[in-house]
Scaffold this active site. Structure first.
Site, PDB file in Angstrom:
ATOM      1  N   LEU A  38       0.841  -1.204   0.000  1.00  0.00           N
ATOM      2  CA  LEU A  38       0.000   0.000   0.000  1.00  0.00           C
ATOM      3  C   LEU A  38       0.875   1.253   0.000  1.00  0.00           C
ATOM      4  CD1 LEU A  38      -2.837  -0.757   2.600  1.00  0.00           C
ATOM      5  CD2 LEU A  38      -3.012  -0.690   0.129  1.00  0.00           C
ATOM      6  N   PRO A  39       1.619   1.477  -1.078  1.00  0.00           N
ATOM      7  CA  PRO A  39       2.432   2.693  -1.131  1.00  0.00           C
ATOM      8  C   PRO A  39       1.530   3.916  -1.168  1.00  0.00           C
ATOM      9  CG  PRO A  39       2.347   1.671  -3.282  1.00  0.00           C
ATOM     10  CD  PRO A  39       1.667   0.723  -2.323  1.00  0.00           C
ATOM     11  N   HIS A  40       2.044   5.031  -0.685  1.00  0.00           N
ATOM     12  CA  HIS A  40       1.218   6.228  -0.683  1.00  0.00           C
ATOM     13  C   HIS A  40       2.062   7.495  -0.723  1.00  0.00           C
ATOM     14  CE1 HIS A  40       1.787   4.812   3.465  1.00  0.00           C
ATOM     15  NE2 HIS A  40       1.971   6.077   3.759  1.00  0.00           N
ATOM     16  N   GLY A  41       1.421   8.530  -1.234  1.00  0.00           N
ATOM     17  CA  GLY A  41       2.034   9.843  -1.277  1.00  0.00           C
ATOM     18  C   GLY A  41       1.017  10.878  -0.857  1.00  0.00           C
TER      19      GLY A  41
END
Length: 149
Positions: free
Chosen positions: A62-65
């Site tokens: 769950l990568p996020h920015g």
């Protein structure tokens, strides 16, 4: 929150390493008009990954920015052709990735709602299997329902 996902932001059969996967998904968010700059957003996500890998178990990342490069809160779903190493230190691999993009100005509340809605479902094998076996329309419907909360 049903507008968080765009049908064009669902990518199947991705190949490459973790950076390739994140770059591909960021590109889809950019093409969908959800972020201003794919490369800058990609770099923001990598900076977050450098703090701690976003492997959440169950072969999911769950990568996020949370950045100024995000125009509207969005998610982009990716399914890989085979296992991709997500955490170099532990060797954990993923085959499902959900990239979360949130504007910096609404980072706290929106980001937590997205994570809460997803995490309730991610622990269920039936849910994960449906993401692995469904076509684009089905994945869109599944994620739209989950993200509505």
């Amino acid at each position: 929150m049903s507008q968080l996902i765009n049908k064009n932001c669902i990518v199947f059969d991705m190949e490459g390493d973790k950076k390739d996967i994140i770059r591909t998904l960021a590109g889809e968010l950019h093409r969908a008009g959800r972020i201003t700059d794919a490369e800058e957003f990609f770099q923001d996500v990598l900076a977050r990954e450098a703090i701690a890998a976003t492997f959440v178990g169950f072969d999911m990342g769950l990568p996020h920015g949370k950045t100024d490069h995000v125009l509207e809160a969005s998610v982009c779903f990716g399914r890989t052709r085979g296992p991709v190493v997500w955490n170099e230190e532990s060797g954990d691999t993923v085959d499902l990735v959900i990239l979360i993009a949130v504007p910096l100005c609404e980072a706290g509340d929106t980001h937590m709602k997205i994570l809460a809605n997803l995490s309730r479902k991610l622990m269920h094998e039936e849910f994960r299997d449906s993401l692995r076996k469904s076509d684009r329309e089905q994945v869109y419907n599944i994620l739209s329902e989950v993200l509505e909360g």
